[in-house]
Each structure stands twice: as structure tokens, then as C-alpha cells.
Design an enzyme around this catalytic site. Sequence first.
Site, PDB file in Angstrom:
ATOM      1  N   THR A  19      47.424  13.513 -95.696  1.00 50.86           N
ATOM      2  CA  THR A  19      47.940  13.192 -97.024  1.00 50.86           C
ATOM      3  C   THR A  19      47.856  11.706 -97.345  1.00 50.86           C
ATOM      4  O   THR A  19      48.064  11.322 -98.494  1.00 50.86           O
ATOM      5  CB  THR A  19      49.410  13.631 -97.147  1.00 50.86           C
ATOM      6  OG1 THR A  19      50.190  12.924 -96.172  1.00 50.86           O
ATOM      7  CG2 THR A  19      49.551  15.135 -96.936  1.00 50.86           C
TER       8      THR A  19
ATOM      9  N   ARG B 294      50.434  12.884 -88.895  1.00 44.48           N
ATOM     10  CA  ARG B 294      51.106  11.669 -88.437  1.00 44.48           C
ATOM     11  C   ARG B 294      50.339  11.101 -87.248  1.00 44.48           C
ATOM     12  O   ARG B 294      49.779  11.842 -86.443  1.00 44.48           O
ATOM     13  CB  ARG B 294      52.530  11.981 -87.959  1.00 44.48           C
ATOM     14  CG  ARG B 294      53.402  12.631 -89.003  1.00 44.48           C
ATOM     15  CD  ARG B 294      54.254  11.584 -89.693  1.00 44.48           C
ATOM     16  NE  ARG B 294      55.257  12.215 -90.540  1.00 44.48           N
ATOM     17  CZ  ARG B 294      55.284  12.111 -91.846  1.00 44.48           C
ATOM     18  NH1 ARG B 294      54.394  11.410 -92.475  1.00 44.48           N
ATOM     19  NH2 ARG B 294      56.231  12.699 -92.542  1.00 44.48           N
TER      20      ARG B 294
ATOM     21  N   HIS C  28      45.360  16.974-109.790  1.00 46.50           N
ATOM     22  CA  HIS C  28      45.945  17.445-111.042  1.00 46.50           C
ATOM     23  C   HIS C  28      47.130  16.566-111.419  1.00 46.50           C
ATOM     24  O   HIS C  28      47.837  16.061-110.544  1.00 46.50           O
ATOM     25  CB  HIS C  28      46.396  18.900-110.903  1.00 46.50           C
ATOM     26  CG  HIS C  28      45.258  19.818-110.566  1.00 46.50           C
ATOM     27  ND1 HIS C  28      44.439  20.343-111.511  1.00 46.50           N
ATOM     28  CD2 HIS C  28      44.787  20.250-109.376  1.00 46.50           C
ATOM     29  CE1 HIS C  28      43.514  21.091-110.932  1.00 46.50           C
ATOM     30  NE2 HIS C  28      43.705  21.046-109.623  1.00 46.50           N
TER      31      HIS C  28
ATOM     32  N   GLY D 239      38.764  21.613 -86.546  1.00 51.65           N
ATOM     33  CA  GLY D 239      38.672  22.778 -87.415  1.00 51.65           C
ATOM     34  C   GLY D 239      39.921  23.013 -88.250  1.00 51.65           C
ATOM     35  O   GLY D 239      41.043  22.769 -87.819  1.00 51.65           O
TER      36      GLY D 239
ATOM     37  N   ASN E 153      30.303  21.687 -89.501  1.00 56.84           N
ATOM     38  CA  ASN E 153      30.196  23.016 -88.932  1.00 56.84           C
ATOM     39  C   ASN E 153      30.397  24.080 -90.014  1.00 56.84           C
ATOM     40  O   ASN E 153      30.626  23.766 -91.178  1.00 56.84           O
ATOM     41  CB  ASN E 153      31.201  23.170 -87.784  1.00 56.84           C
ATOM     42  CG  ASN E 153      30.703  24.100 -86.698  1.00 56.84           C
ATOM     43  OD1 ASN E 153      29.994  25.055 -86.960  1.00 56.84           O
ATOM     44  ND2 ASN E 153      31.082  23.801 -85.473  1.00 56.84           N
TER      45      ASN E 153
END
Length: 182
Positions: A160, A175, A110, A137, A80
Site C-alpha cells: 500500500t 510491512r 477512484h 505469487g 509468471n
Amino acid sequence: MQKMLAGELYRPGDPEIQAAQAANFAWLARFNASLTLSRDERRVLVREGLGSVGERTGIRPPFHCDYGFNIHLGSGVFLNFDCVVLDVARVTIGDGTEIGPGVHIYTADHPRDPEVRRSGLEYGRPVHIGRNVWIGGKAIILPGVTIGDDALVGAGAVVTRDVPAGATVVGNPARVVAPRKG
């Protein structure tokens, strides 16, 4: 460029990398001006700029990415408005996956060591998103993450770590939540 593609430390100011990025930015300018074109006309543009694109796949402009050639979309994929893909490493999105507005997918990373970071070196880790995944979104997918088939990522989630197939994840950091009954 070879170091970047191999996931090794590289210098983003390298002339070959800068040239690839400049070519991509020229393509992005054309694609992001294509909102009034038909879906079929936009699909032609998408195939010009990305690594591979399956049938019935669509992206609504504006769209932003670093290189384009590292992005591989299966059939029936939908991105989208206002998605961002930092594709210094490969990004694979499986068939039938739908991605909500403002989703960011990052492969660029990094060094954690401040001395190495100050030197300007960077690296990338690939992102793999399976088939039939739904990403709400404003979600953010971090470098190196794999999202399994049929998973659901809630709006605004920051992913993550890997998401198992069929799981629903929400929150920051994302989670797994228990499936709703009924």
C-alpha cells in the site's frame, strides 16, 4: 485519453480510451493463445503490445492489462502465469525483476468522495518497480507505489506504500520485516 495519461480525472467510457482498450484486448487474445509458441516467438508478441521491452524479458500467458502501451519492462524481467497490470498510468519494471504467478499491479484509482465516484470519473497513479526486485505469487501492488531496487515482496503481500531499496515486506498491509540471519 490525455487526462488519463496525465493522472487527472477522466471518463473511462471516452471513445478514444475504449478504442485503445479494444485494440489491446485483440492483442491479449493473440498473446494469451501463444503458450505453445517458443519464448522467442512470444517475445515478438510482447514487443508488439507493450510500451517498451528489454532483452531476455519474458511473460508467461495468461497475462492481462488494460492498454499495454503504459507498461515498460527492463532487461531480464520475468512475469509468471496470470499476472494482471491495470495500466491506466505508467508501470515501470526494472532490469532483472522477477514477478511470481498471479501478481496484480494496479495504477487505476477512484475518487474517495462518493459523489465524484458516482459520476464515473477515475484517475491513475504510476507504479515504479526497481531493478532486481522479487515479488512473490499473489502479491498486490496498489496505485502510486514505488518499490526500490533489490527489494523482496512476500507472497500474498498487499503493498500500500513505497518499499525502500533492499527491504523485505510481507503481510496485509505489507510491512518491512527484519532480515533473517544466517
